[in-house]
Every structure is written in C-alpha cells, then in structure tokens.
Design an enzyme around this catalytic site. Structure first.
Site, PDB file in Angstrom:
ATOM      1  N   ASP A  45      25.931  73.612  11.555  1.00 14.52           N
ATOM      2  CA  ASP A  45      25.396  73.431  10.203  1.00 14.52           C
ATOM      3  C   ASP A  45      26.447  72.759   9.324  1.00 14.52           C
ATOM      4  O   ASP A  45      27.602  73.200   9.279  1.00 14.52           O
ATOM      5  CB  ASP A  45      25.000  74.787   9.617  1.00 14.52           C
ATOM      6  N   ASN A  70      24.258  66.259  -1.293  1.00 15.58           N
ATOM      7  CA  ASN A  70      23.059  65.507  -1.675  1.00 15.58           C
ATOM      8  C   ASN A  70      22.908  65.433  -3.188  1.00 15.58           C
ATOM      9  O   ASN A  70      22.579  64.377  -3.743  1.00 15.58           O
ATOM     10  CB  ASN A  70      21.814  66.167  -1.072  1.00 15.58           C
ATOM     11  N   ASP A  92      21.747  60.890   3.836  1.00 12.56           N
ATOM     12  CA  ASP A  92      21.275  60.409   5.148  1.00 12.56           C
ATOM     13  C   ASP A  92      22.408  59.753   5.921  1.00 12.56           C
ATOM     14  O   ASP A  92      22.531  59.925   7.148  1.00 12.56           O
ATOM     15  CB  ASP A  92      20.129  59.410   4.953  1.00 12.56           C
ATOM     16  N   GLU A 105      20.004  69.828   7.823  1.00 14.28           N
ATOM     17  CA  GLU A 105      21.414  69.517   8.098  1.00 14.28           C
ATOM     18  C   GLU A 105      21.945  70.280   9.297  1.00 14.28           C
ATOM     19  O   GLU A 105      23.166  70.385   9.477  1.00 14.28           O
ATOM     20  CB  GLU A 105      22.275  69.830   6.861  1.00 14.28           C
TER      21      GLU A 105
END
Length: 322
Positions: A194, A202, A211, A238
């Site tokens: 993770d 983000n 991305d 993620e």
C-alpha cells in the site's frame, strides 16, 4: 451432360438423414467430387478409411503448408499431433458406424504441418459410404481466432493504468498457484503493498500526477520482483499485490525489502515535482506452508491483516502474519 441434366440429378438431401443412402445404392450425382471441393470456402480433404489422402483442395494444401510438395497419397493422421491421434480414430469409428448420422464435429484438434508448424484446427468428419467408403474432412484454422481470444483474455485481466495484472487476473492466478503449490507441498507467499499517504499526494498534486505516481510505483515493483516471481498486480486503488510461488517467509520478506528500497529511490522531478518529494510503501506478508491456511482467501486475509499492522506501526515498514 447438360446443365439442366446436372440440376436434375442433384437431390436436396437432409444433412443428418442417412436413410437416403441405399444399401446397394449407386447414387450418381453427376458431379465430380474432387472438382467440387475446389470451390468450397473451407479446407477439405477426401481420405480413405485408413487415412490415405485421395483428394485435397487448394485451401487444404495452404492450411497444411504443403503447397510445394505432394499431398495426395500421404497418410492424413501423420499430420495430427500425438495427443489427437486417438481422438481422431475414435471419431472415425463412430462416424463409420453411423452413430453420429454420418457426420461428426466440429472437434478441436491440433496438427503439425509439412514445415513442422503447429496449428489449432476445428475438424468435421463426414462418411461417404457409396460407391466406395471415403471420409470427407473439413478443417478450419483456429490460429487467428485463438490469438484474438488470448488478446481479449489478457486485456480483461490487465490493469490499463499500470500494465500489471488487475484484480481479476490476480484472483485467477492466486487460485491456480494455490492448487499447484499445496498439491506439491511447496510454499506460497502473498505480499500486499500500500502506498503511504497516497490520498494526500492526490489532494496536493492532483489525480494526473497521482496516476503517474502509481505507474512509477508499479515499475519499481516489477524491477524488484525476482525472475521466478509469478505475478505483480494492481489490487485496487493504491494497493498492489504479489504472488510468489515457491517462496517461504524468508524469501518473501527479501522481495518485500527489495520493493521497499526500489520505491524509496523513485524521483518525480521529471513531472515537475520537488526533488525532495518521495513516497514509501507499507507491506503485509503471509506464507502458506504445511497446511497453515485452509484456503487461498485465508492466506490473502492474513497478508491484509499484516499490512494493516505495518501501517499501524508507522508506515514504510513490513509486517508478517507469523
């Protein structure tokens, strides 16, 4: 024979009706079978019951890669790969005994062409009892069809953003590796990864940069995977996951450390982000060996639990289920 006479002699026969074949029969259609098959869209061979090729159309020669060498007189079964020989013999016996109303197929088989190329085909067999017993083999090349199916299968199991396997591909591969490793009593490890604080990444830099970060992390994971590693997948959002067959806990931990180091070294200056920016990952590792877990789902849950312990321990660390 005139055109009108030829039309008169051609009877509309039901394809599955063998009652129209008379026992003493002598049905004359007024048409040359060898000439007729040249006009068909499929590859066709006419062979004797013992497999000798008596007639072939041009498409059959092309399919068998036998354009520049003689085809007539060769034994048709010689073109079949070994695993299909017995299947074909059984098919011929059933058709000859009229178990399948003079026809059988289509049946998928594989053949070895004159140049040793192997092709997957769909084979239909028809039995002509009069005036002499013969078999009509209709073949359809499945090469392009199978390639397209494989391409669709890969697309359905691949994550578009990262190019890794997606959740569907991961689940299928995990079940397959579980069955193989447990049956052979070999270890199987799963690692769940993770990205730490990805939501903040983000929110600060935007989803396009997010991305790009996911793609970079995916590349780092692939770089760190061992040569004999089976799969790296984007597990969702993620999160990423690794399937490591034949890896015990010690081996799996080393892979996780390699992933951790590869991610720490990532740079984002090419995307216009600060040189000081870095990302890290938390990881959970679980290993099945000697019946420790009853199912592949239990193994996966154990790795997930280990991941959350790693996040609770301060992130950028690795935890195991043991």
């Amino acid at each position: 024979m005139t055109t009108s006479q030829r039309k008169t002699n051609l009877q509309p026969l039901a394809l599955n009706d063998d009652s129209l074949w008379s026992d003493d029969g002598d049905i004359s259609t007024g048409i040359d079978l060898g000439g007729f098959i040249q006009y068909l869209a499929e590859a066709v061979l006419i062979v004797s019951p013992d497999g000798v090729i008596e007639c072939a159309n041009a498409k059959a020669a092309l399919l068998l890669n036998c354009v520049g060498q003689p085809l007539i007189g060769r034994k048709w079964p010689e073109f079949l790969v070994n695993r299909c020989q017995q299947q074909y013999d059984g098919l011929v016996k059933m058709v000859a005994k009229r178990i399948l109303s003079l026809q059988a197929g289509p049946t998928e088989m594989a053949l070895r062409c004159a140049d040793n190329a192997v092709k997957d085909i769909e084979l239909s067999v028809s039995f002509l009892p009069d005036p002499e017993p013969r078999l009509v083999l209709v073949m359809r090349d499945l090469t392009h069809y199978k390639a397209e199916c494989e391409q669709l299968r890969l697309q359905a199991s691949t994550d578009v953003l990262t190019g890794l396997a997606n959740r569907r591909g991961f689940d299928e591969q995990l079940q397959q590796q579980w069955q193989q490793c447990t049956a052979a009593r070999r270890p199987l490890s799963v690692v769940i990864i993770d990205i730490d604080f990805f939501k903040q990444f983000n929110d600060r830099y935007g989803h396009i940069q997010g991305d790009a970060c996911l793609r970079k992390v995916a590349g780092a994971i692939v770089q760190a995977m061992p040569v004999d590693g089976k799969m790296a997948a984007r597990y969702g959002g993620e999160e990423f996951a690794l399937i490591l067959p034949n890896h015990n806990e010690i081996n799996a931990l080393q892979v996780a450390r390699d992933v951790q180091q590869a991610v720490r070294l990532l740079q984002f200056t090419d995307a216009g982000l600060p040189a000081s920016l870095s990302v890290s990952v938390s990881q959970g590792v679980a290993t099945e060996i000697n019946g420790q877990y009853r199912t592949s789902m239990a193994l996966l849950c154990a790795a997930d639990t280990a991941l959350y312990r790693a996040k609770s321990d301060g992130r950028d660390c690795i935890n195991t289920s043991s």
